[in-house]
Design an enzyme around this catalytic site. Structure first.
Site, PDB file in Angstrom:
ATOM      1  N   GLU A  77       0.835  -1.222   0.000  1.00  0.00           N
ATOM      2  CA  GLU A  77       0.000   0.000   0.000  1.00  0.00           C
ATOM      3  C   GLU A  77       0.861   1.261   0.000  1.00  0.00           C
ATOM      4  O   GLU A  77       0.537   2.243   0.649  1.00  0.00           O
ATOM      5  CB  GLU A  77      -0.964   0.002   1.202  1.00  0.00           C
ATOM      6  CG  GLU A  77      -1.893  -1.201   1.295  1.00  0.00           C
ATOM      7  CD  GLU A  77      -2.895  -1.269   0.165  1.00  0.00           C
ATOM      8  OE1 GLU A  77      -3.146  -0.236  -0.478  1.00  0.00           O
ATOM      9  OE2 GLU A  77      -3.407  -2.373  -0.094  1.00  0.00           O
TER      10      GLU A  77
HETATM   11  C1  LIG Z   1       1.022 -10.054   1.763  1.00  0.00           C
HETATM   12  C2  LIG Z   1       1.006  -9.196   0.520  1.00  0.00           C
HETATM   13  C3  LIG Z   1      -0.186  -8.809  -0.018  1.00  0.00           C
HETATM   14  C4  LIG Z   1      -0.222  -8.031  -1.174  1.00  0.00           C
HETATM   15  N1  LIG Z   1      -1.434  -7.687  -1.697  1.00  0.00           N
HETATM   16  C5  LIG Z   1      -1.499  -6.980  -2.839  1.00  0.00           C
HETATM   17  C6  LIG Z   1      -2.768  -6.649  -3.442  1.00  0.00           C
HETATM   18  O1  LIG Z   1      -3.815  -6.996  -2.919  1.00  0.00           O
HETATM   19  N2  LIG Z   1      -2.777  -5.924  -4.597  1.00  0.00           N
HETATM   20  C7  LIG Z   1      -1.616  -5.534  -5.200  1.00  0.00           C
HETATM   21  O2  LIG Z   1      -1.666  -4.872  -6.240  1.00  0.00           O
HETATM   22  N3  LIG Z   1      -0.398  -5.831  -4.650  1.00  0.00           N
HETATM   23  C8  LIG Z   1      -0.312  -6.545  -3.509  1.00  0.00           C
HETATM   24  N4  LIG Z   1       0.912  -6.882  -2.977  1.00  0.00           N
HETATM   25  C9  LIG Z   1       2.127  -6.426  -3.661  1.00  0.00           C
HETATM   26  C10 LIG Z   1       2.614  -5.143  -3.026  1.00  0.00           C
HETATM   27  O3  LIG Z   1       1.850  -4.061  -3.472  1.00  0.00           O
HETATM   28  C11 LIG Z   1       4.104  -4.954  -3.408  1.00  0.00           C
HETATM   29  O4  LIG Z   1       4.830  -5.939  -2.695  1.00  0.00           O
HETATM   30  C12 LIG Z   1       4.598  -3.566  -3.020  1.00  0.00           C
HETATM   31  O5  LIG Z   1       3.992  -2.591  -3.853  1.00  0.00           O
HETATM   32  C13 LIG Z   1       6.116  -3.445  -3.190  1.00  0.00           C
HETATM   33  O6  LIG Z   1       6.490  -3.779  -4.498  1.00  0.00           O
HETATM   34  P1  LIG Z   1       7.546  -4.947  -4.749  1.00  0.00           P
HETATM   35  O7  LIG Z   1       7.286  -6.073  -3.818  1.00  0.00           O
HETATM   36  O8  LIG Z   1       7.555  -5.204  -6.220  1.00  0.00           O
HETATM   37  O9  LIG Z   1       8.930  -4.308  -4.311  1.00  0.00           O
HETATM   38  P2  LIG Z   1       9.891  -3.423  -5.203  1.00  0.00           P
HETATM   39  O10 LIG Z   1       9.093  -2.379  -5.941  1.00  0.00           O
HETATM   40  O11 LIG Z   1      10.792  -4.315  -5.977  1.00  0.00           O
HETATM   41  O12 LIG Z   1      10.701  -2.688  -4.056  1.00  0.00           O
HETATM   42  C14 LIG Z   1      11.741  -3.333  -3.317  1.00  0.00           C
HETATM   43  C15 LIG Z   1      12.290  -2.317  -2.339  1.00  0.00           C
HETATM   44  O13 LIG Z   1      12.850  -1.194  -3.050  1.00  0.00           O
HETATM   45  C16 LIG Z   1      12.227  -0.003  -2.625  1.00  0.00           C
HETATM   46  N5  LIG Z   1      12.075   0.888  -3.776  1.00  0.00           N
HETATM   47  C17 LIG Z   1      11.403   0.659  -4.915  1.00  0.00           C
HETATM   48  N6  LIG Z   1      11.468   1.731  -5.726  1.00  0.00           N
HETATM   49  C18 LIG Z   1      12.198   2.667  -5.083  1.00  0.00           C
HETATM   50  C19 LIG Z   1      12.621   3.975  -5.397  1.00  0.00           C
HETATM   51  N7  LIG Z   1      12.302   4.560  -6.550  1.00  0.00           N
HETATM   52  N8  LIG Z   1      13.353   4.639  -4.480  1.00  0.00           N
HETATM   53  C20 LIG Z   1      13.700   4.050  -3.310  1.00  0.00           C
HETATM   54  N9  LIG Z   1      13.338   2.813  -2.959  1.00  0.00           N
HETATM   55  C21 LIG Z   1      12.590   2.126  -3.836  1.00  0.00           C
HETATM   56  C22 LIG Z   1      10.880  -0.401  -2.062  1.00  0.00           C
HETATM   57  O14 LIG Z   1      10.423   0.529  -1.107  1.00  0.00           O
HETATM   58  C23 LIG Z   1      11.212  -1.731  -1.420  1.00  0.00           C
HETATM   59  O15 LIG Z   1      11.744  -1.527  -0.139  1.00  0.00           O
HETATM   60  C24 LIG Z   1       0.973  -7.634  -1.810  1.00  0.00           C
HETATM   61  C25 LIG Z   1       2.196  -8.030  -1.256  1.00  0.00           C
HETATM   62  C26 LIG Z   1       2.229  -8.813  -0.113  1.00  0.00           C
HETATM   63  C27 LIG Z   1       3.565  -9.233   0.447  1.00  0.00           C
END
Ligand SMILES: Cc1cc2nc3c(=O)[nH]c(=O)nc-3n(C[C@H](O)[C@H](O)[C@H](O)COP(=O)(O)OP(=O)(O)OC[C@H]3O[C@@H](n4cnc5c(N)ncnc54)[C@H](O)[C@@H]3O)c2cc1C
Length: 293
Positions: A77
């Protein structure tokens, strides 16, 4: 904080984008710290699962479960890092509107000249407002009783924060957007000030029915002020530049030797799988995707 944000939203005349984002960011981070403290206070029992505690004849407090569940709030979120960027963008929005063309390398000469004229007018009125305010007046906000000094601190610090952001923009100009650590600290200061305000407003509103609330708000504000002071200092005194150089070298593999002996995960699969429609995608989602051809 959440209550105050909801009240502001219920007013239906306010844009609460920044406040709502601050609540999400601050609550996720603070809840994680509180959960971590709770595990520490309970020691080994904090680390144990509820089932394990119960099996030993103790109360099944699911503290480790709480900590694991709180962790995800910092990721989904809007992860903490993305919330920082989003809020920082809102915070500098007025400056970009007024003076954005001055620092935009693609803006025409005419646009730059117009921006300079706009900026002179705007900053001539705005900069003096940073120097003075109710926060500098002893006795101001007396209606907050013993919390008035904290409200004055918030008011003074808000000006200081605005001045710091302006100083950052003047120093780095277009490069400010890449100063994520600086922007993150500025956002954290704003979040602490908002949390302090919310506590003081709530305690004041409930003084008659809950006099103890003032003591709690006072304690919270004392702690928050220490955090705010530290964040202000680290805006300009930090290791960001050396961290950046070091991180670049880490990515170049210069210190790969340190990885010797570390247990690696299996390397026959990618870190991030290529996207495809597969069995993991629910039929419900697939129905909503546009048909090909
Ligand atoms: C239990 C669970 C439920 C979920 N439910 C949903 C859902 O219902 N609907 C849905 O759409 N998604 C859902 N998700 C996915 C969730 O939205 C993503 O995990 C989240 O948006 C983070 O994206 P990512 O995991 O791809 O991490 P990444 O985007 O790969 O990020 C990895 C790390 O890098 C950091 N980062 C990324 N970009 C930058 C930047 N530009 N500058 C600095 N730091 C950065 C992030 O903060 C993070 O710490 C869920 C995930 C989990 C674990």
């Amino acid at each position: 904080m959440l209550d105050l944000c909801c009240m502001i939203a219920d007013d239906e005349t306010n844009d609460i984008r920044i406040e709502a984002a601050l609540v999400k960011l601050y609550a996720s981070e603070m809840a994680w710290k509180v959960g971590d403290e709770l595990v520490q206070i309970r020691g080994g029992r904090g680390y144990e699962t509820a089932d394990s505690l119960e099996a030993r004849g103790e109360r099944p407090a699911e503290v480790e479960q709480i900590l694991r569940d709180l962790r995800i709030n910092r990721i989904f979120e809007g992860s903490t890092e993305i919330m920082h960027l989003l809020i920082a963008r809102e915070a500098v929005d007025t400056h970009l509107e007024v003076a954005g063309d001055i620092i935009d390398p693609e803006a025409s000469r005419r646009a730059k000249a117009e921006a300079v004229a706009r900026a002179v007018g705007f900053y001539a009125g705005w900069l003096p407002t940073l120097a003075v305010g109710a926060g500098f007046v002893p006795g101001a906000y007396a209606e907050f009783g013993p919390l008035a000094e904290h409200v004055r601190f918030v008011e003074r610090s808000s000006r200081r924060l605005a001045a710091s952001i302006f100083a950052g923009m003047a120093r780095w100009q277009g490069g400010m957007e890449r100063r994520q650590a600086f922007l993150g600290r500025a956002v954290d200061i704003g979040a602490e000030l908002f949390a302090m305000t919310a506590c003081c407003v709530r305690a004041k509103a409930e003084t008659a029915s809950d006099p103890a609330g003032v003591e709690l708000a006072d304690g919270f504000c004392e702690q928050a002020r220490v955090r705010v002071d530290a964040l202000f200092s680290s805006l300009w005194r930090n290791s960001d530049a050396s961290d950046r150089r070091l991180a670049r070298k880490v990515l170049e593999g210069r210190y790969a030797k340190l990885e010797d002996g570390i247990r690696h995960v299996r390397d026959d699969l990618p870190w991030v799988a290529p996207w495809r429609l597969g069995p993991a995608t629910t039929p419900d989602v697939r129905r909503r995707l546009p048909r090909r051809g």
